[in-house]
Scaffold this motif. Structure first.
Motif, PDB file in Angstrom:
ATOM      1  N   PHE A 293       0.821  -1.214   0.000  1.00 52.02           N
ATOM      2  CA  PHE A 293       0.000   0.000   0.000  1.00 52.02           C
ATOM      3  C   PHE A 293       0.855   1.264   0.000  1.00 52.02           C
ATOM      4  CE2 PHE A 293      -2.807   3.162   2.100  1.00 52.02           C
ATOM      5  CZ  PHE A 293      -3.817   3.169   1.164  1.00 52.02           C
ATOM      6  N   VAL A 294       1.869   1.340   0.875  1.00 53.77           N
ATOM      7  CA  VAL A 294       2.704   2.551   0.919  1.00 53.77           C
ATOM      8  C   VAL A 294       3.556   2.659  -0.341  1.00 53.77           C
ATOM      9  CG1 VAL A 294       2.754   2.717   3.428  1.00 53.77           C
ATOM     10  CG2 VAL A 294       4.527   1.401   2.260  1.00 53.77           C
ATOM     11  N   ASN A 295       3.895   1.520  -0.939  1.00 55.29           N
ATOM     12  CA  ASN A 295       4.628   1.564  -2.205  1.00 55.29           C
ATOM     13  C   ASN A 295       3.772   2.182  -3.303  1.00 55.29           C
ATOM     14  OD1 ASN A 295       7.136   0.594  -3.716  1.00 55.29           O
ATOM     15  ND2 ASN A 295       5.516  -0.350  -4.928  1.00 55.29           N
ATOM     16  N   GLN A 296       2.481   1.860  -3.276  1.00 58.87           N
ATOM     17  CA  GLN A 296       1.557   2.432  -4.257  1.00 58.87           C
ATOM     18  C   GLN A 296       1.420   3.941  -4.060  1.00 58.87           C
ATOM     19  OE1 GLN A 296       0.343   0.208  -6.466  1.00 58.87           O
ATOM     20  NE2 GLN A 296      -0.709   1.734  -7.712  1.00 58.87           N
ATOM     21  N   ILE A 297       1.345   4.374  -2.796  1.00 62.54           N
ATOM     22  CA  ILE A 297       1.270   5.807  -2.506  1.00 62.54           C
ATOM     23  C   ILE A 297       2.543   6.498  -2.975  1.00 62.54           C
ATOM     24  CG2 ILE A 297       1.139   7.520  -0.662  1.00 62.54           C
ATOM     25  CD1 ILE A 297      -0.529   5.540   0.937  1.00 62.54           C
ATOM     26  N   TRP A 298       3.684   5.900  -2.677  1.00 58.43           N
ATOM     27  CA  TRP A 298       4.974   6.475  -3.087  1.00 58.43           C
ATOM     28  C   TRP A 298       5.023   6.624  -4.608  1.00 58.43           C
ATOM     29  CZ3 TRP A 298       8.877   8.104   0.156  1.00 58.43           C
ATOM     30  CH2 TRP A 298      10.101   8.429  -0.446  1.00 58.43           C
ATOM     31  N   GLN A 299       4.517   5.637  -5.311  1.00 54.08           N
ATOM     32  CA  GLN A 299       4.500   5.676  -6.774  1.00 54.08           C
ATOM     33  C   GLN A 299       3.680   6.849  -7.291  1.00 54.08           C
ATOM     34  OE1 GLN A 299       3.965   2.026  -9.462  1.00 54.08           O
ATOM     35  NE2 GLN A 299       1.915   2.887  -9.428  1.00 54.08           N
ATOM     36  N   GLU A 300       2.572   7.154  -6.631  1.00 51.17           N
ATOM     37  CA  GLU A 300       1.737   8.268  -7.069  1.00 51.17           C
ATOM     38  C   GLU A 300       2.484   9.597  -6.986  1.00 51.17           C
ATOM     39  OE1 GLU A 300      -1.382   8.200  -8.414  1.00 51.17           O
ATOM     40  OE2 GLU A 300      -0.979   6.044  -8.462  1.00 51.17           O
ATOM     41  N   PHE A 301       3.337   9.737  -5.983  1.00 48.79           N
ATOM     42  CA  PHE A 301       4.043  10.999  -5.789  1.00 48.79           C
ATOM     43  C   PHE A 301       5.356  11.084  -6.559  1.00 48.79           C
ATOM     44  CE2 PHE A 301       1.502  11.164  -1.789  1.00 48.79           C
ATOM     45  CZ  PHE A 301       0.883  12.378  -2.037  1.00 48.79           C
ATOM     46  N   PHE A 302       6.030   9.954  -6.734  1.00 51.11           N
ATOM     47  CA  PHE A 302       7.366   9.975  -7.318  1.00 51.11           C
ATOM     48  C   PHE A 302       7.434   9.360  -8.714  1.00 51.11           C
ATOM     49  CE2 PHE A 302       8.028  10.407  -2.807  1.00 51.11           C
ATOM     50  CZ  PHE A 302       9.061  11.331  -2.709  1.00 51.11           C
ATOM     51  N   GLY A 303       6.307   8.886  -9.224  1.00 54.13           N
ATOM     52  CA  GLY A 303       6.296   8.332 -10.572  1.00 54.13           C
ATOM     53  C   GLY A 303       6.644   6.860 -10.633  1.00 54.13           C
ATOM     54  N   LYS A 304       7.403   6.392  -9.675  1.00 60.48           N
ATOM     55  CA  LYS A 304       7.713   4.960  -9.568  1.00 60.48           C
ATOM     56  C   LYS A 304       7.842   4.612  -8.098  1.00 60.48           C
ATOM     57  CE  LYS A 304      12.675   5.773 -10.206  1.00 60.48           C
ATOM     58  NZ  LYS A 304      13.874   5.439 -11.016  1.00 60.48           N
ATOM     59  N   GLY A 305       7.530   3.372  -7.782  1.00 57.58           N
ATOM     60  CA  GLY A 305       7.549   2.960  -6.390  1.00 57.58           C
ATOM     61  C   GLY A 305       8.947   2.652  -5.893  1.00 57.58           C
ATOM     62  N   ILE A 306       9.083   2.489  -4.577  1.00 53.45           N
ATOM     63  CA  ILE A 306      10.346   2.018  -4.010  1.00 53.45           C
ATOM     64  C   ILE A 306      10.625   0.626  -4.563  1.00 53.45           C
ATOM     65  CG2 ILE A 306      11.529   1.442  -1.851  1.00 53.45           C
ATOM     66  CD1 ILE A 306       9.702   3.505  -0.459  1.00 53.45           C
ATOM     67  N   VAL A 307       9.568  -0.143  -4.766  1.00 55.42           N
ATOM     68  CA  VAL A 307       9.626  -1.365  -5.571  1.00 55.42           C
ATOM     69  C   VAL A 307       9.003  -1.013  -6.916  1.00 55.42           C
ATOM     70  CG1 VAL A 307       8.819  -3.741  -5.814  1.00 55.42           C
ATOM     71  CG2 VAL A 307       9.464  -2.869  -3.559  1.00 55.42           C
ATOM     72  N   THR A 308       9.779  -1.118  -7.977  1.00 51.79           N
ATOM     73  CA  THR A 308       9.314  -0.632  -9.284  1.00 51.79           C
ATOM     74  C   THR A 308       8.373  -1.595  -9.986  1.00 51.79           C
ATOM     75  OG1 THR A 308      11.334  -1.517 -10.315  1.00 51.79           O
ATOM     76  CG2 THR A 308      11.350   0.810  -9.641  1.00 51.79           C
ATOM     77  N   THR A 309       8.105  -2.727  -9.373  1.00 50.64           N
ATOM     78  CA  THR A 309       7.092  -3.668  -9.891  1.00 50.64           C
ATOM     79  C   THR A 309       5.962  -3.731  -8.872  1.00 50.64           C
ATOM     80  OG1 THR A 309       8.332  -5.508  -8.884  1.00 50.64           O
ATOM     81  CG2 THR A 309       8.729  -5.034 -11.225  1.00 50.64           C
ATOM     82  N   PRO A 310       5.096  -2.734  -8.831  1.00 56.38           N
ATOM     83  CA  PRO A 310       4.078  -2.649  -7.772  1.00 56.38           C
ATOM     84  C   PRO A 310       3.102  -3.813  -7.762  1.00 56.38           C
ATOM     85  CG  PRO A 310       3.591  -1.107  -9.546  1.00 56.38           C
ATOM     86  CD  PRO A 310       4.965  -1.637  -9.804  1.00 56.38           C
ATOM     87  N   GLY A 311       2.987  -4.521  -8.878  1.00 55.80           N
ATOM     88  CA  GLY A 311       2.081  -5.652  -8.931  1.00 55.80           C
ATOM     89  C   GLY A 311       2.754  -6.974  -8.615  1.00 55.80           C
ATOM     90  N   ASP A 312       4.059  -6.923  -8.289  1.00 58.71           N
ATOM     91  CA  ASP A 312       4.785  -8.170  -8.035  1.00 58.71           C
ATOM     92  C   ASP A 312       5.835  -7.936  -6.953  1.00 58.71           C
ATOM     93  OD1 ASP A 312       6.082 -10.574  -8.046  1.00 58.71           O
ATOM     94  OD2 ASP A 312       6.477 -10.626 -10.198  1.00 58.71           O
ATOM     95  N   PHE A 313       5.511  -8.339  -5.721  1.00 59.39           N
ATOM     96  CA  PHE A 313       6.476  -8.280  -4.627  1.00 59.39           C
ATOM     97  C   PHE A 313       7.116  -9.650  -4.390  1.00 59.39           C
ATOM     98  CE2 PHE A 313       5.028  -4.155  -4.011  1.00 59.39           C
ATOM     99  CZ  PHE A 313       5.619  -3.535  -2.906  1.00 59.39           C
ATOM    100  N   GLY A 314       6.972 -10.552  -5.336  1.00 61.01           N
ATOM    101  CA  GLY A 314       7.484 -11.906  -5.182  1.00 61.01           C
ATOM    102  C   GLY A 314       8.917 -12.046  -5.661  1.00 61.01           C
ATOM    103  N   MET A 315       9.331 -13.283  -5.869  1.00 63.79           N
ATOM    104  CA  MET A 315      10.712 -13.584  -6.243  1.00 63.79           C
ATOM    105  C   MET A 315      11.086 -13.000  -7.599  1.00 63.79           C
ATOM    106  SD  MET A 315      12.071 -15.195  -3.737  1.00 63.79           S
ATOM    107  CE  MET A 315      13.529 -15.902  -4.508  1.00 63.79           C
ATOM    108  N   GLN A 316      10.086 -12.835  -8.491  1.00 63.90           N
ATOM    109  CA  GLN A 316      10.380 -12.325  -9.822  1.00 63.90           C
ATOM    110  C   GLN A 316      10.210 -10.812  -9.918  1.00 63.90           C
ATOM    111  OE1 GLN A 316       8.178 -14.507 -12.769  1.00 63.90           O
ATOM    112  NE2 GLN A 316       9.087 -16.476 -12.223  1.00 63.90           N
ATOM    113  N   GLY A 317       9.813 -10.169  -8.828  1.00 61.32           N
ATOM    114  CA  GLY A 317       9.667  -8.724  -8.821  1.00 61.32           C
ATOM    115  C   GLY A 317      10.995  -8.039  -8.566  1.00 61.32           C
ATOM    116  N   ALA A 318      11.016  -6.722  -8.722  1.00 57.88           N
ATOM    117  CA  ALA A 318      12.229  -5.940  -8.494  1.00 57.88           C
ATOM    118  C   ALA A 318      12.486  -5.799  -6.998  1.00 57.88           C
ATOM    119  CB  ALA A 318      12.090  -4.560  -9.133  1.00 57.88           C
TER     120      ALA A 318
END
Length: 321
Positions: A29-54
């Motif tokens: 959730f906070v990654n999604q909020i961060w993405q709204e303000f900064f254009g990209k999240g702290i994790v740049t794959t907001p839909g994938d926090f798994g092993m294959q995500g960034a």
């Protein structure tokens, strides 16, 4: 598994998802909020926090924000305030050659991010600057301006017709706009609003000439420019003061000398043009359902509407600098 602590039903699952034992929900959730303000999240794959995500660029920051969200009882307003008041968010997006060489993608957040406003906010911003925005919360969907014939083109035997509202519905926030999935509002589609056929976790951002054409010609923005111009003419008595006021209202800064020189030439040309063609001045200042201030000279108002239309179309107006 979420163990014996929680009920084995949907309520138990919900409690586990939002508990301290499962920080993943808060991190996403906070990654999604961060993405709204900064254009990209702290994790740049907001839909994938798994092993294959960034991997997160700042893992400790992500964890700290997630814990803060939980501590604040999931108060979104508090987290938004925390982010926008941070020194990281308030940085300028200006960059020098050394910074570009060391961190071209701004992964380390050494400078501010430059992002265009979301499609809905582009429209809301123009309405707010002009004083047209109706801030009522809740209620049924509304139908703002839209080109004629679009609904007919996608309906059987052209039966469905779009009828725009005539009152406050024209000026409500864009989130309340009635959305027909087979024919999305074109003004928002031009600024990359999702078509809502599928869930979109991260919106695409494009820059096209069509966006400038929307800002310069769509009745929403032409009417907003006229109301913006009315405020300037009523609140300031000379051109210099009017330029200062316009920039403060739209950009929260004073205009540069070279900007004033360019706009002053444009104003003089427009005043000459509309003075010699009062019909054109009247046509321009009659766009939209809001009433025109009849105390103002139509040629002068039309000339200043041209100026305010330019200001509303500036990249700086629709982007976070």
């Amino acid at each position: 598994s979420f163990g014996p602590k929680y009920e084995k039903n949907r309520l138990g699952l919900a409690k586990w998802m939002f508990s301290r034992e499962n920080p993943l929900t808060a991190r996403v959730f906070v990654n999604q909020i961060w993405q709204e303000f900064f254009g990209k999240g702290i994790v740049t794959t907001p839909g994938d926090f798994g092993m294959q995500g960034a991997l997160p660029s700042h893992p400790e920051l992500l964890d700290w924000l997630a814990l803060e969200l939980i501590k604040k009882n999931w108060n979104m307003r508090e987290i938004l305030k925390l982010i926008v008041l941070s020194s990281t968010y308030r940085q300028s997006s200006n960059i020098d050659a050394k910074g570009l060489e060391q961190d071209p993608r701004n992964k380390l957040l050494g400078r501010g991010s430059r992002n265009r406003l979301p499609a809905e906010t582009v429209r809301d911003n123009a309405l707010a600057i002009s004083g047209l925005l109706v801030e009522q919360l809740g209620g049924p969907s509304v139908k703002p301006y839209q080109p004629d014939g679009l609904w007919e083109d996608v309906s059987v035997e052209r039966r469905e017709k779009y009828k725009a509202d005539l009152g406050d519905g024209l000026y409500r926030r864009s989130m309340y706009t009635f959305w027909k999935r087979t024919c999305p509002p074109p003004g928002m589609a031009a600024f990359d609003a999702p078509d809502r056929e599928t869930c979109v976790i991260r919106r695409a951002r494009t820059n096209t000439p069509l966006q400038a054409l929307v800002l310069l010609n769509d009745p929403t923005y032409v009417e907003a420019a006229r109301k913006f111009a009315e405020q300037i003419l009523l609140k300031a008595n000379d051109n210099q003061a009017r330029f200062e006021l316009a920039f403060q209202m739209a950009l929260c800064r004073s205009p540069k000398t070279e900007e004033v020189e360019v706009l002053l030439k444009m104003l003089q040309t427009s005043e000459k043009c509309f003075s010699s063609d009062p019909v054109a001045a009247n046509n321009l200042t009659s766009i939209g359902h809001s009433k025109r201030n009849e105390k103002l000279n139509s040629s002068t108002l039309a000339a200043w509407t041209t100026i305010t239309c330019i200001i509303l179309n500036l990249d700086e107006t629709i982007s976070k600098p």
